[in-house]
Design a protein around this motif. Structure first.
Motif, PDB file in Angstrom:
ATOM      1  N   ALA A 263       0.855  -1.019  -0.093  1.00  0.00           N
ATOM      2  CA  ALA A 263       0.081  -0.108   0.160  1.00  0.00           C
ATOM      3  C   ALA A 263       0.859   1.181   0.093  1.00  0.00           C
ATOM      4  N   GLU A 264       0.258   2.373  -0.548  1.00  0.00           N
ATOM      5  CA  GLU A 264       1.208   3.411  -0.661  1.00  0.00           C
ATOM      6  C   GLU A 264       0.334   4.850  -0.992  1.00  0.00           C
ATOM      7  N   LEU A 265       0.817   5.643  -0.080  1.00  0.00           N
ATOM      8  CA  LEU A 265       0.426   7.312  -0.682  1.00  0.00           C
ATOM      9  C   LEU A 265       1.157   7.981  -1.515  1.00  0.00           C
ATOM     10  N   ARG A 266       1.208   7.963  -2.840  1.00  0.00           N
ATOM     11  CA  ARG A 266       2.182   8.421  -3.614  1.00  0.00           C
ATOM     12  C   ARG A 266       2.773   9.814  -3.609  1.00  0.00           C
ATOM     13  N   PRO A 267       3.829  10.256  -3.817  1.00  0.00           N
ATOM     14  CA  PRO A 267       4.320  11.520  -3.432  1.00  0.00           C
ATOM     15  C   PRO A 267       3.694  12.435  -4.828  1.00  0.00           C
ATOM     16  N   ASN A 268       3.621  13.715  -4.243  1.00  0.00           N
ATOM     17  CA  ASN A 268       3.321  14.700  -5.683  1.00  0.00           C
ATOM     18  C   ASN A 268       4.609  15.374  -5.551  1.00  0.00           C
ATOM     19  N   ASP A 269       4.604  16.637  -6.095  1.00  0.00           N
ATOM     20  CA  ASP A 269       6.050  17.499  -6.606  1.00  0.00           C
ATOM     21  C   ASP A 269       6.570  18.114  -5.235  1.00  0.00           C
ATOM     22  N   HIS A 278      11.672  20.104  11.088  1.00  0.00           N
ATOM     23  CA  HIS A 278      10.772  19.148  11.701  1.00  0.00           C
ATOM     24  C   HIS A 278      11.429  17.813  11.900  1.00  0.00           C
ATOM     25  N   TYR A 279      11.256  17.573  12.907  1.00  0.00           N
ATOM     26  CA  TYR A 279      12.247  16.227  13.436  1.00  0.00           C
ATOM     27  C   TYR A 279      11.447  14.934  13.853  1.00  0.00           C
ATOM     28  N   ALA A 280       9.983  15.038  13.564  1.00  0.00           N
ATOM     29  CA  ALA A 280       9.401  13.550  13.783  1.00  0.00           C
ATOM     30  C   ALA A 280       8.060  13.644  12.779  1.00  0.00           C
ATOM     31  N   TRP A 281       7.925  12.620  12.312  1.00  0.00           N
ATOM     32  CA  TRP A 281       6.711  12.654  11.226  1.00  0.00           C
ATOM     33  C   TRP A 281       6.012  11.319  11.574  1.00  0.00           C
ATOM     34  N   THR A 282       4.547  11.270  11.466  1.00  0.00           N
ATOM     35  CA  THR A 282       3.857  10.449  11.958  1.00  0.00           C
ATOM     36  C   THR A 282       2.579  10.227  10.869  1.00  0.00           C
ATOM     37  N   PHE A 283       2.166   8.984  10.502  1.00  0.00           N
ATOM     38  CA  PHE A 283       0.984   9.071   9.758  1.00  0.00           C
ATOM     39  C   PHE A 283       0.303   7.632  10.136  1.00  0.00           C
ATOM     40  N   GLY A 284      -1.245   7.752   9.983  1.00  0.00           N
ATOM     41  CA  GLY A 284      -1.693   6.323   9.988  1.00  0.00           C
ATOM     42  C   GLY A 284      -2.212   5.603   8.631  1.00  0.00           C
ATOM     43  N   ALA A 285      -2.373   4.427   8.413  1.00  0.00           N
ATOM     44  CA  ALA A 285      -2.963   3.796   7.494  1.00  0.00           C
ATOM     45  C   ALA A 285      -3.976   3.006   8.082  1.00  0.00           C
ATOM     46  N   GLN A 286      -5.241   3.169   7.524  1.00  0.00           N
ATOM     47  CA  GLN A 286      -6.309   2.360   7.843  1.00  0.00           C
ATOM     48  C   GLN A 286      -6.697   0.998   7.055  1.00  0.00           C
ATOM     49  N   ALA A 287      -6.948  -0.120   7.585  1.00  0.00           N
ATOM     50  CA  ALA A 287      -7.031  -1.229   7.185  1.00  0.00           C
ATOM     51  C   ALA A 287      -8.505  -1.725   6.808  1.00  0.00           C
ATOM     52  N   GLY A 288      -8.846  -2.286   5.825  1.00  0.00           N
ATOM     53  CA  GLY A 288     -10.294  -2.592   5.373  1.00  0.00           C
ATOM     54  C   GLY A 288     -10.499  -2.388   3.799  1.00  0.00           C
ATOM     55  N   ALA A 289     -11.790  -2.610   3.421  1.00  0.00           N
ATOM     56  CA  ALA A 289     -12.147  -2.565   1.989  1.00  0.00           C
ATOM     57  C   ALA A 289     -12.382  -1.127   2.021  1.00  0.00           C
ATOM     58  N   GLY A 290     -11.807  -0.496   0.770  1.00  0.00           N
ATOM     59  CA  GLY A 290     -11.716   0.773   0.494  1.00  0.00           C
ATOM     60  C   GLY A 290     -10.853   1.806   1.327  1.00  0.00           C
ATOM     61  N   GLN A 291     -10.245   1.282   2.035  1.00  0.00           N
ATOM     62  CA  GLN A 291      -9.329   1.926   3.076  1.00  0.00           C
ATOM     63  C   GLN A 291      -7.699   1.851   2.305  1.00  0.00           C
ATOM     64  N   ASP A 292      -6.765   2.483   3.309  1.00  0.00           N
ATOM     65  CA  ASP A 292      -5.328   2.606   2.777  1.00  0.00           C
ATOM     66  C   ASP A 292      -4.646   1.270   2.532  1.00  0.00           C
ATOM     67  N   ILE A 293      -5.131   0.288   3.131  1.00  0.00           N
ATOM     68  CA  ILE A 293      -4.394  -0.983   2.988  1.00  0.00           C
ATOM     69  C   ILE A 293      -5.404  -2.175   3.104  1.00  0.00           C
ATOM     70  N   ALA A 294      -5.469  -3.009   2.482  1.00  0.00           N
ATOM     71  CA  ALA A 294      -6.223  -4.319   2.507  1.00  0.00           C
ATOM     72  C   ALA A 294      -6.069  -5.238   3.886  1.00  0.00           C
ATOM     73  N   THR A 295      -7.261  -5.661   4.291  1.00  0.00           N
ATOM     74  CA  THR A 295      -7.292  -6.567   5.323  1.00  0.00           C
ATOM     75  C   THR A 295      -6.551  -7.735   4.926  1.00  0.00           C
ATOM     76  N   GLY A 296      -5.732  -8.281   6.007  1.00  0.00           N
ATOM     77  CA  GLY A 296      -4.857  -9.617   5.727  1.00  0.00           C
ATOM     78  C   GLY A 296      -3.599  -9.327   5.083  1.00  0.00           C
TER      79      GLY A 296
END
Length: 895
Positions: A263-269, A278-296
């Protein structure tokens, strides 16, 4: 050692039993064990075992049913009981000492294998410091190998059976270190046990665990059953197996490892640069149908494009999970109890294969324990940068477009500061997969001569060599994991450096003096007279190869400098063709010209590559398909066509050489044939040509002093050098004819092929060449006119006039500029194609020096682009480069 088919019997020295002679001994943990013929037949893969490499084809798997194998057992615990499948039981693990014996396969007694989905086997080494009886991975564990395969590819039925996993490379441990395996699935794992093993340590007894839960000890007297062994194909039992040799070799670990994004969020320019602090970066990926990453999905690596401030020493990754809920989507995961911390670890920049250099964007791949994503769960990842003193420090990261994301999908910076609507962090989640290595079309047949087809991969200071070797019609696999030592890094100061205003940015043209170091960074400067600090980018700039220039148009003044530097070295990768053992031979560490000090192979060893070590990182140059020459295996047809063309163009010269007649050679071109000092005349030779003082002006004095010097009888004394590529051809002519060659050097630095003063078609300069009576003219223009449309016509005109004067002509292509100031290859490629066309249309021979320095052919040079143009660190080949270009010239003329 007994032999299959032998009659009679003998006493087994291990067990004391009388056994038939028909059979053989194999290695087990306690020593040799006798295997009878029926056992050997079973060990020849005549059982329902499937193999743990998902990418291997079933045809290749079936092929192994017709080969005999040797299994050198390292650990064997045979099952006499089972742990029944439990729905949430997902992991089993145990450890043993390998004592230096290699392991490339594991076998487990399991049931319901096709129902388990993806199974992953990880193998770690563990240093016995502190408690060894801990569930892996611990702080004392290092991942050595990993393979993931679907259970349906391992077994056809659900009954208990042996299941075999092949590792991507052999692993081992030495001394008291442990080899720890960990077998993981989504749940429902069953495994064989041995229930008569009281009084052994917990790490030998093992552990089990649940999906997402903690580990539990396997209790006495039980222990997990498994076999760890080294498996090697011995011979074919049927003639038709020869047609499947390459496939059976694939099963025996001939495959490549590469990152695959689940799974990915592709970079823009757009980016968030490290300069923003900025010394720390945090993000979340949600699992499930139609979400950021597939279940399983199974993920074990976070990939980001990052820019690191020079002070970044360590990166920390933390991973959390929590239920996907709009009420918590805006809450930073470390701020309350809504998220469960799954993983936290810090790694040095070098361990991650990165460099802390501002302005450089790098691909970070940060591994973590495998996660199988669950429906309606979010997985949150935080990357934090620290200095050596554990202070937060800047990290840059690429951005992605906001597609209506909530806060956890967009992310946070500097801890809990929210990234606003309209932007998000770019990321990839996935893991390494193993794919069948693509073979060279020429490698499907047996090679009678020793030949190698290898891949050399470097991460930080770790080197992996894999692929195939050939000899006497046989093919064998090569796999080696090696470590290379870092080259020195440091910080130093220099006083009273003259800072000269200069708009030039190319290293040799910058007016300032070389500071004596290359690969510099983190430069700070202050006026020597007042101590006033100067601003980088406003008052001054620096060149990474070791010069400073002023940016304000004022008279030169002295500054005091502080800067960091890295030294460099070329190490040799060599293989013993008898044992196929790969070793590293270290070269000499230098500030500037390590390519001149590449080591020679040990006696009986073959060169398969070089490692260019710069500070704490290394890059590989694979020479395995060149084997000491300049022709890459697979390109023989191109060379043969070129040789046919060249021989047709040089018949008279070849005739003179064959008769033993003296040959007169002339060269005409730029500084790469002139190797000049001062301003030479239009006539040939003289005191100013083939001189190192100016041509090698940037090379360290000890390297220049070590070059052999010659007296050409021109009154200058013993000051000349024979380093240009022309001298290699002169030596080859003299050896072939037995007569000395007369050499006329008409080169002149800084010139082009144009019809303007001092240049190639300028009549006053060209006429002495045409009047020289040379048998063959070596023509070298192009470096000073890359990408110009006039080169083709100019070179054809010079060649035509030389041929009309009775000479045969060899047109030489242009060497490659240094990668720092000459990275663009478009003009270089254009000019070399023009030179080849000029040779074809003028009926001249062609010497393709550039063939061994294209990105795909660097093994022919055996050096990194960072080291090319080394004499001036721009466009002058140094002695080591010239030697290889000379081999190209000799091979293209004489074969």
């Amino acid at each position: 050692m007994a032999v299959i088919g032998d009659t009679g019997s003998h006493t087994d020295p291990v067990s004391g039993l009388t056994v038939p002679n028909s059979g053989r001994y194999v290695m087990v943990a306690a020593g040799l064990e006798w295997r009878s013929p029926d056992v050997l037949t079973q060990k020849a893969d005549r059982n329902p075992t499937r193999f743990g490499i998902a990418s291997a084809s079933r045809g290749a798997d079936d092929a192994l049913t017709q080969v005999t194998v040797t299994e050198s057992m390292v650990t064997q615990v045979l099952p006499n009981a089972n742990f029944a499948p439990v729905g949430n039981r997902a992991v089993y693990s145990a450890a043993e000492a390998a004592n230096g014996l290699p392991v490339n396969a594991y076998r487990f007694w399991m049931s319901n294998v096709p129902l388990l989905g993806e199974l992953t086997l990880q193998v770690f080494s563990r240093v016995q410091a502190g408690s060894t009886s801990a569930y892996p991975p611990t702080a004392n564990d290092t991942l050595l190998a990993e393979v993931t395969v679907n259970g349906a590819d391992l077994a056809d039925g659900n009954d208990f059976q042996f299941v075999e996993f092949r590792l991507p490379q052999s692993v081992t441990t030495t001394g008291s270190d442990l080899l720890v395996w960990k077998l993981s699935a989504a749940g429902g794992l069953s495994i064989g046990t041995r229930n008569d093993a009281p009084g052994i340590t917990q790490f030998r007894r093992g552990w089990f665990g649940n999906a997402g839960g903690g580990s539990q000890n396997v209790g006495s007297p039980n222990r997990l059953a498994f076999e760890a062994f080294y498996r090697e194909v011995d011979s074919a039992l049927a003639p038709q197996i020869n047609a499947l040799e390459s496939q059976s070799s694939v099963i025996d670990r001939s495959f490549t490892r590469e990152f695959s994004a689940t799974a990915e969020l592709r970079p823009n320019d757009q980016t968030y640069p490290q300069s923003a602090g900025h010394y720390a970066w945090t993000f979340g990926a949600q699992a499930g149908a139609g979400q950021d990453i597939a279940t399983g999905s199974i993920v074990d690596t976070l990939a980001l494009m990052v820019e690191l401030a020079p002070a970044v020493a360590n990166l920390r990754l933390r991973v959390w999970s929590r239920l996907t809920d709009p009420a918590t989507a805006g809450i930073y995961p470390a701020s309350d109890g809504t998220a469960t911390l799954l993983y936290s670890v810090s790694k040095t920049v070098a361990e991650l294969g990165l460099e802390a250099v501002s302005g450089t964007w790098q691909d970070l791949r940060f591994p973590f324990p495998a996660i199988q994503t669950e429906e309606r769960k979010s997985y949150l990842f935080e990357l934090w940068g620290f200095t050596d003193a554990a202070a937060p420090v800047g990290i840059g990261i690429t951005r992605a477009a906001d597609a209506g994301y909530n806060q956890q999908q967009r992310g946070w910076y500097r801890g809990s500061s929210a990234i606003g609507v309209g932007s998000a962090l770019a990321w990839r989640l996935g893991g390494d997969v193993f794919r069948i290595a693509e073979g060279d079309p020429g490698d499907t047949s047996g090679h009678l001569l020793d030949a190698y087809d290898l891949a050399i991969e470097v991460t930080g200071l770790s080197v992996a060599v894999s692929g195939s070797g050939y000899g006497d019609g046989r093919r064998f696999s090569i796999n080696a994991a090696l470590s290379v030592a870092a080259a020195a890094v440091g910080t130093e100061s220099k006083e009273d450096y003259s800072l000269v205003y200069d708009t030039d940015t190319v290293f040799p043209s910058i007016a300032g003096a070389w500071i004596g170091r290359r690969h510099i960074s983190g430069v700070s400067a202050s006026r020597s007279d007042t101590g006033t600090a100067l601003t980088l980018g406003t008052d001054f700039a620096y060149h990474v190869n070791g010069k400073l220039r002023g940016l304000i148009d004022v008279a030169a003044f002295d500054v005091d400098l502080t800067y960091s530097y890295k030294r460099e070295r070329y190490d040799l990768l060599q293989v013993d063709p008898q044992t196929q053992t790969v070793t590293i031979k270290a070269g000499v560490e230098r500030d500037f010209d390590a390519v001149e000090y590449r080591p020679a192979p040990d006696e009986g060893r073959m060169v398969i590559g070089y490692l260019h070590v710069v500070g704490t990182t290394a890059s590989a140059i694979d020479t395995s398909r060149f084997q000491g020459g300049v022709v890459r295996r697979g390109c023989e047809a191109d060379w043969q066509q070129l040789l046919m063309h060249n021989r047709a163009c040089l018949r008279r010269v070849f005739g003179k050489v064959a008769r033993g007649d003296a040959v007169k050679v002339a060269s005409y071109g730029d500084s790469i044939v002139a190797v000049q000092l001062g301003d030479p005349p239009y006539t040939a030779n003289g005191a100013g040509r083939d001189r190192p003082e100016n041509y090698l002006i940037n090379m360290p004095a000890d390297t220049v002093a070590a070059l052999p010097k010659y007296d050409f009888g021109d009154g200058a004394g013993q000051v000349h050098v024979k380093i240009s590529a022309i001298w290699s051809l002169i030596g080859a002519f003299e050896q072939a004819s037995g007569q000395p060659v007369v050499y006329l050097n008409f080169g002149r630095g800084g010139s082009t092929s144009a019809n303007t003063q001092h240049n190639g078609l300028w009549p006053a300069r060209l006429q002495p060449v045409l009047d020289s009576g040379a048998d063959v003219l070596l023509l070298h223009f192009g470096m000073n006119e890359l990408g110009q449309a006039t080169t083709l016509a100019n070179i054809k005109s010079i060649a035509d006039q030389a041929k009309a004067a009775g000479m045969e002509v060899v047109i030489m292509s242009v060497p490659r500029r240094n990668a720092v100031d000459g990275p663009a290859l478009t003009g270089w490629n254009y000019t070399n194609r023009a030179l080849w066309r000029a040779a074809v249309e003028a009926g001249a021979a062609f010497a393709p020096q550039h063939w061994i320095v294209t990105d795909e052919q660097l093994g022919g040079m055996g050096a990194s682009p960072d080291s090319l143009g080394a004499a001036a660190l721009f466009n002058h080949p140094g002695p080591a480069e010239f030697a290889r270009y000379g081999q190209v010239l000799v091979h293209s003329v004489l074969g």
